[in-house]
Structures are given as structure tokens and as C-alpha cells.
Write a protein that holds these residues in place. Structure first.
Motif, PDB file in Angstrom:
ATOM      1  N   MET A  33       0.688  -1.264  -0.078  1.00 50.43           N
ATOM      2  CA  MET A  33      -0.063  -0.059  -0.066  1.00 50.43           C
ATOM      3  C   MET A  33       0.951   1.234   0.221  1.00 50.43           C
ATOM      4  SD  MET A  33      -3.087   1.008  -0.104  1.00 50.43           S
ATOM      5  CE  MET A  33      -3.841   2.452  -0.138  1.00 50.43           C
ATOM      6  N   LEU A  34       1.768   1.145   0.844  1.00 53.84           N
ATOM      7  CA  LEU A  34       2.534   2.686   0.964  1.00 53.84           C
ATOM      8  C   LEU A  34       3.648   2.782  -0.311  1.00 53.84           C
ATOM      9  CD1 LEU A  34       3.520   2.353   4.853  1.00 53.84           C
ATOM     10  CD2 LEU A  34       2.292   4.109   3.683  1.00 53.84           C
ATOM     11  N   LYS A  35       4.218   1.607  -0.896  1.00 60.13           N
ATOM     12  CA  LYS A  35       4.949   1.634  -2.127  1.00 60.13           C
ATOM     13  C   LYS A  35       4.415   2.189  -3.227  1.00 60.13           C
ATOM     14  CE  LYS A  35       7.100  -0.134  -5.783  1.00 60.13           C
ATOM     15  NZ  LYS A  35       6.892  -0.381  -6.943  1.00 60.13           N
ATOM     16  N   GLY A  36       2.862   1.884  -3.378  1.00 61.02           N
ATOM     17  CA  GLY A  36       2.127   2.398  -4.318  1.00 61.02           C
ATOM     18  C   GLY A  36       1.834   3.907  -4.430  1.00 61.02           C
ATOM     19  N   TYR A  37       1.695   4.286  -2.940  1.00 63.14           N
ATOM     20  CA  TYR A  37       1.504   5.888  -2.591  1.00 63.14           C
ATOM     21  C   TYR A  37       2.961   6.654  -2.898  1.00 63.14           C
ATOM     22  CZ  TYR A  37      -0.461   9.858  -0.609  1.00 63.14           C
ATOM     23  OH  TYR A  37      -1.020  11.257  -0.527  1.00 63.14           O
ATOM     24  N   PHE A  38       4.044   5.819  -2.283  1.00 69.57           N
ATOM     25  CA  PHE A  38       5.243   6.680  -2.539  1.00 69.57           C
ATOM     26  C   PHE A  38       5.538   6.818  -4.165  1.00 69.57           C
ATOM     27  CE2 PHE A  38       6.823   4.985   1.784  1.00 69.57           C
ATOM     28  CZ  PHE A  38       6.191   6.081   2.388  1.00 69.57           C
ATOM     29  N   ASP A  39       5.207   5.758  -5.117  1.00 69.67           N
ATOM     30  CA  ASP A  39       5.472   6.071  -6.302  1.00 69.67           C
ATOM     31  C   ASP A  39       4.832   7.177  -6.914  1.00 69.67           C
ATOM     32  OD1 ASP A  39       7.214   3.739  -6.296  1.00 69.67           O
ATOM     33  OD2 ASP A  39       5.277   2.600  -7.044  1.00 69.67           O
ATOM     34  N   THR A  40       3.610   7.799  -6.173  1.00 70.20           N
ATOM     35  CA  THR A  40       3.003   8.911  -6.828  1.00 70.20           C
ATOM     36  C   THR A  40       3.629  10.050  -6.661  1.00 70.20           C
ATOM     37  OG1 THR A  40       1.321   8.880  -5.082  1.00 70.20           O
ATOM     38  CG2 THR A  40       0.786   7.503  -6.770  1.00 70.20           C
ATOM     39  N   LEU A  41       4.317  10.163  -5.657  1.00 66.67           N
ATOM     40  CA  LEU A  41       5.127  11.300  -5.011  1.00 66.67           C
ATOM     41  C   LEU A  41       6.202  11.624  -6.156  1.00 66.67           C
ATOM     42  CD1 LEU A  41       5.486  10.634  -1.335  1.00 66.67           C
ATOM     43  CD2 LEU A  41       3.490  12.039  -2.664  1.00 66.67           C
ATOM     44  N   PRO A  42       6.332  12.924  -6.479  1.00 66.49           N
ATOM     45  CA  PRO A  42       7.228  13.438  -7.577  1.00 66.49           C
ATOM     46  C   PRO A  42       8.765  13.250  -6.889  1.00 66.49           C
ATOM     47  CG  PRO A  42       6.075  15.153  -6.710  1.00 66.49           C
ATOM     48  CD  PRO A  42       5.336  14.128  -6.194  1.00 66.49           C
ATOM     49  N   TYR A  43       9.496  12.800  -7.615  1.00 65.18           N
ATOM     50  CA  TYR A  43      10.898  12.651  -7.396  1.00 65.18           C
ATOM     51  C   TYR A  43      11.798  13.965  -7.490  1.00 65.18           C
ATOM     52  CZ  TYR A  43      15.542  10.678  -6.539  1.00 65.18           C
ATOM     53  OH  TYR A  43      16.886  10.249  -6.214  1.00 65.18           O
ATOM     54  N   GLU A  44      11.270  15.110  -8.091  1.00 64.34           N
ATOM     55  CA  GLU A  44      11.751  15.997  -7.936  1.00 64.34           C
ATOM     56  C   GLU A  44      11.959  16.893  -6.780  1.00 64.34           C
ATOM     57  OE1 GLU A  44       9.535  15.269 -10.033  1.00 64.34           O
ATOM     58  OE2 GLU A  44      10.504  14.900 -11.829  1.00 64.34           O
ATOM     59  N   ILE A  45      10.870  16.701  -5.920  1.00 60.54           N
ATOM     60  CA  ILE A  45      11.116  17.427  -4.520  1.00 60.54           C
ATOM     61  C   ILE A  45      12.295  16.959  -3.902  1.00 60.54           C
ATOM     62  CG2 ILE A  45      10.139  17.703  -2.486  1.00 60.54           C
ATOM     63  CD1 ILE A  45       7.281  17.328  -3.987  1.00 60.54           C
ATOM     64  N   GLU A  46      12.574  15.517  -3.795  1.00 64.95           N
ATOM     65  CA  GLU A  46      13.582  14.904  -3.236  1.00 64.95           C
ATOM     66  C   GLU A  46      14.948  15.328  -4.002  1.00 64.95           C
ATOM     67  OE1 GLU A  46      13.254  10.703  -2.435  1.00 64.95           O
ATOM     68  OE2 GLU A  46      11.166  10.998  -2.984  1.00 64.95           O
ATOM     69  N   GLU A  47      15.288  15.483  -5.273  1.00 61.15           N
ATOM     70  CA  GLU A  47      16.352  15.921  -5.873  1.00 61.15           C
ATOM     71  C   GLU A  47      16.610  17.393  -5.400  1.00 61.15           C
ATOM     72  OE1 GLU A  47      15.390  15.629  -9.939  1.00 61.15           O
ATOM     73  OE2 GLU A  47      16.294  13.442  -9.972  1.00 61.15           O
ATOM     74  N   SER A  48      15.494  18.268  -5.202  1.00 64.10           N
ATOM     75  CA  SER A  48      15.843  19.580  -4.592  1.00 64.10           C
ATOM     76  C   SER A  48      16.427  19.753  -3.319  1.00 64.10           C
ATOM     77  CB  SER A  48      14.398  20.439  -4.833  1.00 64.10           C
ATOM     78  OG  SER A  48      14.094  20.642  -6.095  1.00 64.10           O
ATOM     79  N   ALA A  49      15.954  18.746  -2.508  1.00 59.37           N
ATOM     80  CA  ALA A  49      16.488  18.523  -1.143  1.00 59.37           C
ATOM     81  C   ALA A  49      17.627  18.009  -1.141  1.00 59.37           C
ATOM     82  CB  ALA A  49      15.440  17.626  -0.223  1.00 59.37           C
ATOM     83  N   LEU A  50      18.080  17.113  -1.819  1.00 58.20           N
ATOM     84  CA  LEU A  50      19.171  16.725  -2.156  1.00 58.20           C
ATOM     85  C   LEU A  50      20.587  17.738  -2.620  1.00 58.20           C
ATOM     86  CD1 LEU A  50      18.918  13.121  -3.680  1.00 58.20           C
ATOM     87  CD2 LEU A  50      19.456  13.647  -1.206  1.00 58.20           C
ATOM     88  N   LEU A  51      20.025  18.699  -3.470  1.00 57.27           N
ATOM     89  CA  LEU A  51      20.861  19.714  -3.973  1.00 57.27           C
ATOM     90  C   LEU A  51      21.126  20.806  -2.588  1.00 57.27           C
ATOM     91  CD1 LEU A  51      19.359  20.347  -7.512  1.00 57.27           C
ATOM     92  CD2 LEU A  51      21.560  19.241  -6.731  1.00 57.27           C
ATOM     93  N   GLU A  52      20.227  20.805  -1.844  1.00 54.34           N
ATOM     94  CA  GLU A  52      20.118  21.628  -0.761  1.00 54.34           C
ATOM     95  C   GLU A  52      21.060  21.388   0.511  1.00 54.34           C
ATOM     96  OE1 GLU A  52      19.385  24.873  -0.601  1.00 54.34           O
ATOM     97  OE2 GLU A  52      18.525  24.811  -2.363  1.00 54.34           O
ATOM     98  N   GLY A  53      21.490  20.019   0.301  1.00 49.49           N
ATOM     99  CA  GLY A  53      22.431  19.283   1.345  1.00 49.49           C
ATOM    100  C   GLY A  53      21.534  18.473   2.418  1.00 49.49           C
ATOM    101  N   ALA A  54      20.303  18.144   2.256  1.00 47.56           N
ATOM    102  CA  ALA A  54      19.572  17.387   3.004  1.00 47.56           C
ATOM    103  C   ALA A  54      20.023  15.732   2.992  1.00 47.56           C
ATOM    104  CB  ALA A  54      18.145  17.392   2.711  1.00 47.56           C
ATOM    105  N   SER A  55      20.008  15.114   3.807  1.00 47.40           N
ATOM    106  CA  SER A  55      20.345  13.592   3.841  1.00 47.40           C
ATOM    107  C   SER A  55      19.078  12.899   3.437  1.00 47.40           C
ATOM    108  CB  SER A  55      20.903  13.179   5.152  1.00 47.40           C
ATOM    109  OG  SER A  55      20.003  13.239   6.026  1.00 47.40           O
ATOM    110  N   ARG A  56      19.162  11.503   3.023  1.00 42.32           N
ATOM    111  CA  ARG A  56      18.104  10.718   2.698  1.00 42.32           C
ATOM    112  C   ARG A  56      17.228  10.506   4.022  1.00 42.32           C
ATOM    113  NH1 ARG A  56      16.249   9.514  -2.055  1.00 42.32           N
ATOM    114  NH2 ARG A  56      18.121   9.220  -3.954  1.00 42.32           N
TER     115      ARG A  56
END
Length: 318
Positions: free
Chosen positions: A198-221
Motif C-alpha cells: 500500500m505505501l509503496k504504491g503511494y510513494f510511487d505517486t510522489l514526484p521525485y523532483e522534490i527529493e532532488e531539490s532537497a538533495l541539492l540543498e544538502g539534506a540527507s536521505r
């Protein structure tokens, strides 16, 4: 791009009150056509099939008696009286069964045990399933597809088939028999495959661009997972959390096998003793069943908005 169709203007000489009067005249005909249709009849029949047993439970709980016979018929009862006896209506309404269950029986202790086990199962199940589902959704590693397939295959078999292996592992190897910890681990493992899917299907709908922007800002996983992903996945977490809670709240077989002391019984196991080979206290059983359903009903009402969005959003990827 689809443009909205323009609003149709009224014909010359036709007024709004005339159209409203015409619609009111057609409403009884439309309602009668819907009421006498086969779809409405099927809906009424299905509703009666579902509601009739619930009415029996409510009537037994408020009848104040322990017998299943709510109405005493005379020997020369007619057909009308016999049909009337099919309606589960007690002769008097009282709260004696609820009062006896809460004061004379260890029901509150069983209820507390169920709350501890259910909330702990929800916490452990969500902690494991959220991290596992995020790993399956965002990372690419060896055995990823096979792992998800194993989770899916595990849901195809009934939980009773795992009873003997779980008993050997939990009781004989780990020594966690007759303990809440062993029961919590068993319930968490049982609910884990569905929660991960259930959670994997929902996580797939979240845009990965948000995480890429956070990674560029220096945030960890880990920071991204805690600060960004989990707040965005609240609807799916509500659905999986409710499923994990209900898995531990309603389960009977595993709890009756692993628990030996009466003081550690959960509510489903405790309710069994109201109706057994030595006693048939149906009124206590019905009253306890209504009290058990109240926490789940309150959770459904509190999480209703999140449940609808969580069940629908995880079904379509886009």
C-alpha cells in the motif's frame, strides 16, 4: 484542452418558475421508477441481509437477558405473531448487560490489553512498512522485484498455515509465549506485506523532483524521508495504520494460542468465555461486541477524510 460548454439560455417565453414546476411534476414519476426497479430491490435485499444480524446483536445487548429467545410465543400463535417474532425487538430495553460486563467481568482489563497490543502493533508495523516501502519505491537493488513478489505471494495463503511455524519460533525459540511482545511481533509481521504494498504504491505517486531539490540543498536521505515524504504520505499512512490496528484488534486464533493467563487475554479471546460449553451468556457477548466495535468506529470517523484520499491516490500512478 476541453472548454466548458456554454450555459443553455431559456427559450423565448419560458420562465424559470415554469421549468421548476415541470421538474416538480416529473419528480414523483422518476422516484417511482427508481423505487420499483430491480436495482433498488437488490439494494434493499442486500441491506436487509447485512442489517438483520446487527439488529439481533443490538437487541440482545439491550434486552437484559442471556437467552436468544427475545419473544415468548403462545402455543396457538398465528402466522402474524410468528412473523412478528422474527423481528429482534426485546420486551424491555435496559443497560444491565453493559453494566454487568463492565463491572462484574474482567472486560476492562481485556480491553486495555487489546489497546496496548493494537497500538504497539500499529507503531511497529508502520515503522517497518514505511521504511521498507520507501526503499522499494526509490532505490534499485538486487532482489527488489523478487522481494515485492514474495510479499504478494505471502498474502495468498491464510494466516492459519503459519500457526505452527510461528508457534515454534516465538514460543520455543524466542521464549516469548504468553507475552505481549511475542503477540505484537506476530501481528506486525502478519500486517507487513499489505502495508508495504500500500505505501509503496503511494510513494510511487510522489514526484521525485522534490527529493532532488532537497538533495541539492544538502539534506540527507533520512531528513528527506522524515521531513518531506512522511508528511506527504499522511493519507496512505492513515490507511495502513488502520489496517494494522484492525489486524491486532480483531484477531482471535493467534491470541488464543499464545496467551495462557486470563489477565493477558485480549478482548476477542475474553469474549469467547461468555459463549462456551459451560455457559451461554449471549447478552454479555452482544454487549461486549458492541463495546469492542466502538474504538474502530471512532478511528474510522477520525480518519475518514484521509482514508478516502489514501485509498484512491495509491491506485493510480501519475
Amino acid at each position: 484542452m476541453n472548454t466548458p460548454s456554454p450555459r443553455r439560455s431559456l427559450p423565448a417565453g419560458e420562465r424559470i418558475w415554469q421549468r421548476a414546476w415541470f421538474a416538480c411534476r416529473q419528480a414523483p414519476t422518476r422516484i417511482a421508477r427508481d423505487v420499483f426497479s430491480w436495482r433498488f430491490a437488490l439494494l434493499v435485499f442486500a441491506s436487509l441481509v447485512v442489517i438483520y444480524p446487527l439488529l439481533w446483536v443490538v437487541s440482545l445487548a439491550f434486552s437484559g437477558q442471556q437467552s436468544l429467545t427475545l419473544v415468548r410465543l403462545p402455543e396457538n400463535a398465528g402466522v402474524g405473531q410468528q412473523l412478528l417474532a422474527l423481528l429482534p425487538l426485546p420486551q424491555q430495553w435496559t443497560l444491565d448487560n453493559f453494566r454487568a460486563v463492565l463491572t462484574e467481568q474482567p472486560f476492562l482489563r481485556w480491553l486495555g490489553n487489546s489497546l496496548i497490543v493494537a497500538f504497539a502493533t500499529t507503531l511497529v508495523g508502520l515503522s517497518l512498512s514505511c521504511t521498507a516501502a520507501y526503499a522499494f519505491s526509490r532505490f534499485r537493488f538486487a532482489g527488489r522485484a523478487r522481494g515485492m513478489m514474495l510479499f504478494l505471494i505471502s498474502q495468498m495463503f491464510p494466516a492459519v498455515l503459519m500457526l505452527i511455524p510461528l508457534y515454534v519460533i516465538v514460543v520455543q525459540w524466542l521464549g516469548l509465549g504468553n507475552s505481549w511482545l511475542g503477540l505484537i511481533l506476530v501481528y506486525s509481521i502478519t500486517a507487513l506485506p499489505f502495508c508495504v504494498w500500500m505505501l509503496k504504491g503511494y510513494f510511487d505517486t510522489l514526484p521525485y523532483e522534490i527529493e532532488e531539490s532537497a538533495l541539492l540543498e544538502g539534506a540527507s536521505r533520512w531528513t528527506i524521508f522524515i521531513r518531506i515524504i512522511l508528511p506527504l504520505a499522511r493519507p496512505a499512512i492513515a490507511v495502513t495504520g488502520l489496517f494494522a490496528f484492525m489486524t491486532a484488534w480483531n484477531e482471535f486464533i493467534l491470541a488464543s494460542i499464545f496467551m495462557d493467563e486470563e489477565s493477558r487475554y485480549t478482548v476477542p479471546v475474553g469474549l469467547r468465555f461468555f459463549v462456551s460449553d459451560y455457559a451461554s451468556e449471549w447478552g454479555y457477548f452482544a454487549a461486549g461486541s458492541i463495546l469492542v466495535s466502538l474504538p474502530v468506529m471512532l478511528l474510522f470517523l477520525a480518519l475518514q477524510r484521509s482514508l478516502v484520499s489514501g485509498l484512491s491516490a495509491g491506485a493510480v500512478k501519475g
